[in-house]
Design a protein around this motif. Sequence first.
Motif, PDB file in Angstrom:
ATOM      1  N   ARG A   1      15.259  -9.493  30.212  1.00 25.35           N
ATOM      2  CA  ARG A   1      16.059  -8.019  30.962  1.00 25.35           C
ATOM      3  C   ARG A   1      17.512  -8.408  30.780  1.00 25.35           C
ATOM      4  O   ARG A   1      18.105  -9.424  31.179  1.00 25.35           O
ATOM      5  CB  ARG A   1      15.821  -8.132  32.394  1.00 25.35           C
ATOM      6  CG  ARG A   1      16.433  -7.285  33.322  1.00 25.35           C
ATOM      7  CD  ARG A   1      16.115  -5.667  32.999  1.00 25.35           C
ATOM      8  NE  ARG A   1      16.978  -4.716  33.590  1.00 25.35           N
ATOM      9  CZ  ARG A   1      16.843  -3.341  33.797  1.00 25.35           C
ATOM     10  NH1 ARG A   1      15.913  -2.955  32.601  1.00 25.35           N
ATOM     11  NH2 ARG A   1      17.309  -2.626  34.421  1.00 25.35           N
ATOM     12  N   ARG A   2      18.323  -7.324  30.030  1.00 23.28           N
ATOM     13  CA  ARG A   2      19.528  -7.378  29.980  1.00 23.28           C
ATOM     14  C   ARG A   2      20.238  -6.217  30.802  1.00 23.28           C
ATOM     15  O   ARG A   2      19.854  -5.033  30.715  1.00 23.28           O
ATOM     16  CB  ARG A   2      19.926  -7.337  28.338  1.00 23.28           C
ATOM     17  CG  ARG A   2      19.390  -8.348  27.704  1.00 23.28           C
ATOM     18  CD  ARG A   2      19.817  -8.271  26.338  1.00 23.28           C
ATOM     19  NE  ARG A   2      21.419  -8.466  26.087  1.00 23.28           N
ATOM     20  CZ  ARG A   2      22.059  -9.737  26.127  1.00 23.28           C
ATOM     21  NH1 ARG A   2      21.272 -10.586  25.978  1.00 23.28           N
ATOM     22  NH2 ARG A   2      23.442  -9.535  26.037  1.00 23.28           N
ATOM     23  N   ASN A   3      21.238  -6.678  31.568  1.00 24.33           N
ATOM     24  CA  ASN A   3      21.999  -5.572  32.400  1.00 24.33           C
ATOM     25  C   ASN A   3      23.294  -5.929  32.235  1.00 24.33           C
ATOM     26  O   ASN A   3      24.100  -6.885  32.494  1.00 24.33           O
ATOM     27  CB  ASN A   3      21.817  -6.017  34.020  1.00 24.33           C
ATOM     28  CG  ASN A   3      20.257  -5.734  34.368  1.00 24.33           C
ATOM     29  OD1 ASN A   3      19.654  -4.617  33.925  1.00 24.33           O
ATOM     30  ND2 ASN A   3      19.880  -6.654  35.037  1.00 24.33           N
ATOM     31  N   THR A   4      23.901  -5.107  31.494  1.00 21.08           N
ATOM     32  CA  THR A   4      25.324  -4.982  30.789  1.00 21.08           C
ATOM     33  C   THR A   4      25.984  -3.726  31.550  1.00 21.08           C
ATOM     34  O   THR A   4      25.389  -2.950  31.760  1.00 21.08           O
ATOM     35  CB  THR A   4      25.366  -5.167  29.448  1.00 21.08           C
ATOM     36  OG1 THR A   4      25.237  -3.785  28.820  1.00 21.08           O
ATOM     37  CG2 THR A   4      24.654  -6.288  28.792  1.00 21.08           C
ATOM     38  N   GLU A   5      27.247  -3.791  31.258  1.00 20.78           N
ATOM     39  CA  GLU A   5      28.053  -2.384  31.555  1.00 20.78           C
ATOM     40  C   GLU A   5      27.742  -1.327  30.863  1.00 20.78           C
ATOM     41  O   GLU A   5      27.761  -0.168  31.597  1.00 20.78           O
ATOM     42  CB  GLU A   5      29.578  -2.980  31.520  1.00 20.78           C
ATOM     43  CG  GLU A   5      30.657  -1.658  31.957  1.00 20.78           C
ATOM     44  CD  GLU A   5      31.955  -2.058  31.966  1.00 20.78           C
ATOM     45  OE1 GLU A   5      32.815  -1.090  32.254  1.00 20.78           O
ATOM     46  OE2 GLU A   5      32.310  -3.299  31.577  1.00 20.78           O
TER      47      GLU A   5
ATOM     48  N   TYR B   1      24.680  -0.761  29.155  1.00 22.32           N
ATOM     49  CA  TYR B   1      23.021  -0.524  29.064  1.00 22.32           C
ATOM     50  C   TYR B   1      22.461  -1.483  29.495  1.00 22.32           C
ATOM     51  O   TYR B   1      22.878  -2.446  29.974  1.00 22.32           O
ATOM     52  CB  TYR B   1      22.709  -0.494  27.426  1.00 22.32           C
ATOM     53  CG  TYR B   1      22.770  -1.903  26.849  1.00 22.32           C
ATOM     54  CD1 TYR B   1      21.648  -2.639  26.672  1.00 22.32           C
ATOM     55  CD2 TYR B   1      23.862  -2.468  26.141  1.00 22.32           C
ATOM     56  CE1 TYR B   1      21.633  -3.749  26.318  1.00 22.32           C
ATOM     57  CE2 TYR B   1      23.993  -3.638  25.367  1.00 22.32           C
ATOM     58  CZ  TYR B   1      22.704  -4.225  25.598  1.00 22.32           C
ATOM     59  OH  TYR B   1      22.617  -5.536  24.982  1.00 22.32           O
ATOM     60  N   ASN B   2      21.279  -1.164  30.139  1.00 17.27           N
ATOM     61  CA  ASN B   2      20.152  -1.732  30.656  1.00 17.27           C
ATOM     62  C   ASN B   2      18.889  -1.810  29.840  1.00 17.27           C
ATOM     63  O   ASN B   2      18.497  -0.679  29.421  1.00 17.27           O
ATOM     64  CB  ASN B   2      19.922  -1.341  32.176  1.00 17.27           C
ATOM     65  CG  ASN B   2      21.182  -1.592  33.055  1.00 17.27           C
ATOM     66  OD1 ASN B   2      21.867  -2.653  32.924  1.00 17.27           O
ATOM     67  ND2 ASN B   2      21.190  -0.390  34.114  1.00 17.27           N
TER      68      ASN B   2
ATOM     69  N   ASP C   1      20.876   3.657  28.715  1.00 17.45           N
ATOM     70  CA  ASP C   1      21.965   3.505  28.050  1.00 17.45           C
ATOM     71  C   ASP C   1      22.757   4.896  27.928  1.00 17.45           C
ATOM     72  O   ASP C   1      22.364   5.910  28.546  1.00 17.45           O
ATOM     73  CB  ASP C   1      22.046   2.945  26.643  1.00 17.45           C
ATOM     74  CG  ASP C   1      21.133   3.663  25.568  1.00 17.45           C
ATOM     75  OD1 ASP C   1      20.666   4.998  26.062  1.00 17.45           O
ATOM     76  OD2 ASP C   1      20.584   3.263  24.494  1.00 17.45           O
ATOM     77  N   ALA C   2      23.838   4.901  27.077  1.00 19.06           N
ATOM     78  CA  ALA C   2      24.779   6.025  26.799  1.00 19.06           C
ATOM     79  C   ALA C   2      23.973   7.315  26.371  1.00 19.06           C
ATOM     80  O   ALA C   2      24.469   8.326  26.446  1.00 19.06           O
ATOM     81  CB  ALA C   2      25.994   5.978  26.059  1.00 19.06           C
TER      82      ALA C   2
END
Length: 601
Positions: free
Chosen positions: A355-359, A361-362, A395-396
């Motif tokens: 699980r990747r949670n970044t500013e 995208y997740n 994501d965007a």
Amino acid sequence: MPGRRPRAFVKNCLLGMAAAALPSSLAALEMTLTAPGAPKALIERIEETSSVATAENRGLDTPLEILSAALSDYRTIVQILYDEGYFSPVVSIKLDGQEAADMSSLTVPNAINRAVITVNTGPTFTFGTAVVEPVAPGTVLPEEFAPGKLATTGAIQQAASAGVQGWRETGHAKAAVEGQKVIARHAQDRLDAEIDLAPGPQLTFGKMIIKGDTDVRYRSIEKIAGFPSGEVYSPEKIQKVGTRLRRTGTFSVVSIKEHETPNPDGTLDFDATFEDMPKRRLTFGVELASNAGLDVTATWTHRNVFRRAERLRFEAALRNIGGSEDLDGRIGLRLDQPDRLGPDDNTFWSALLERRNTENYNVSVASLAYGARRTFSDRLYAEASAGFQWSDADDAYGSGRKFRYFIIPLRSEWDERDSKVSATRGFYLDSQAMPFVGLSGTHNGIRLFFDGRGYTSLNTGGRLVLAGRVQLGSVIGPSPSGVTPDFLFFSGGAGTVRGQPFESLGIPVNGGVAGGKSFLGLSGEVRGKITDTISLVGFYDFGTVDTSSFIGSDAEYHSGAGLGVRYDLGGFGPLRLDLALPVQGETGSGLQFYIGIGQAF
């Protein structure tokens, strides 16, 4: 009282006689070494090697010990002189003015206060005759062993060793030195040396007899080893057998020794002895960045799971602990099976939950793959696998986007660094290609990535090192919106551009930021040692990301630079602290710091 005086007198006399009969301890030994005309390096070598000259360091504190040291020094010093090409030396060792060689250990004086070592080296000798015979075809003898060259015992020994090794490399496993004739011709300052070799018969490999306390099945050991039974003997082949077995990581000891006597049929058997490593191992890693928080990793390894030298590796990581982004992490499993294919190949299973949670995208990722690895050498391998990956992303480009792939990851790694944790010379190349076939409406394509690192030392001892890194990435096929965000490329952070926030550079999309289809990262460092354990580092990092599969003139870019400190932790690598500031771009501001173990690259 009068009755006690005779007894006391007798007692004192007996003690005095005993003290006189025993050698007294040495208070201080004054030592002088003279060698007129000898090179300084030779004098220093004699001083460092002589037992008399180093008596205090060796704890020699009685006259008998000093005499014994002096007697052994005659041979030691003469051998040193022979090693340096002096074959007519005169060595004198006097203890309180008396030649040590003339003294008897049965009549050692009560004290020895002064030792004088005098060395007359005489002239250096050159080789007159320098012959090794017979020699195997292709044998290269040392250049130092030739007529007219400085004659040394080391050159003779090297020539004999090279001659024997030449025969062994052509299958004559029991080749040996049959005789040596060395004549010193003092009138001509010349040394004639003749070495006679006995090649013995050419042999072939027989059987590998497994011994020792190991839980690994013998059939698995045989398959991993690839013992070359029936082939002509070769030291290189037997070394490769040991390397294959050590490579599994299962054994703490691998000893393969040839039998003293060949078999009547011309084969040579070997005894293979093993000791197992502890079955389980647990390791931890920590890295801290200023705005990305604390990253903690742990690995648990189980060796020889099913008694076939397998290695099961479980890896877990937690990221962004205390950072500006949400907590995320991963769990990975890999099972290596070294006895399924040939001796230089192994199969493996791999699985990942992440699980990747970044500013920006997740994404949640799950993958499962089965593959094979080919090991070409200790420094080069390639592997390929096939499997499936599932990704759910926000994501965007939107929320709840799902991607389903059949993936074929390919990878090769070539590591010629002198150290994996703190290289001073060499290079490292990591090449990856992953074709992916979309399922359930997901698009097809291929993802490429390359990581190249180079190191050079500007002086001896690696005290000043230049290090450079190039990273290239590309996604070919789908549009940026048609691929899972974890296949795309961002820039920023400890692994790409220090001084810029983690994955802060991407492509502006719908008021947000998405990853690019191509990436170029450049990093350079100057590493200088201040002491044996402390180093200073200056660095500059540059990163650029583009919407197309190849970097163009309109690509987004940023850079950062800073200074770092390294404290050497020995085999673990250096403890690293980097302080960095943005130089170009608008993705970050202010000071960033990074703490970890090992060099940045």
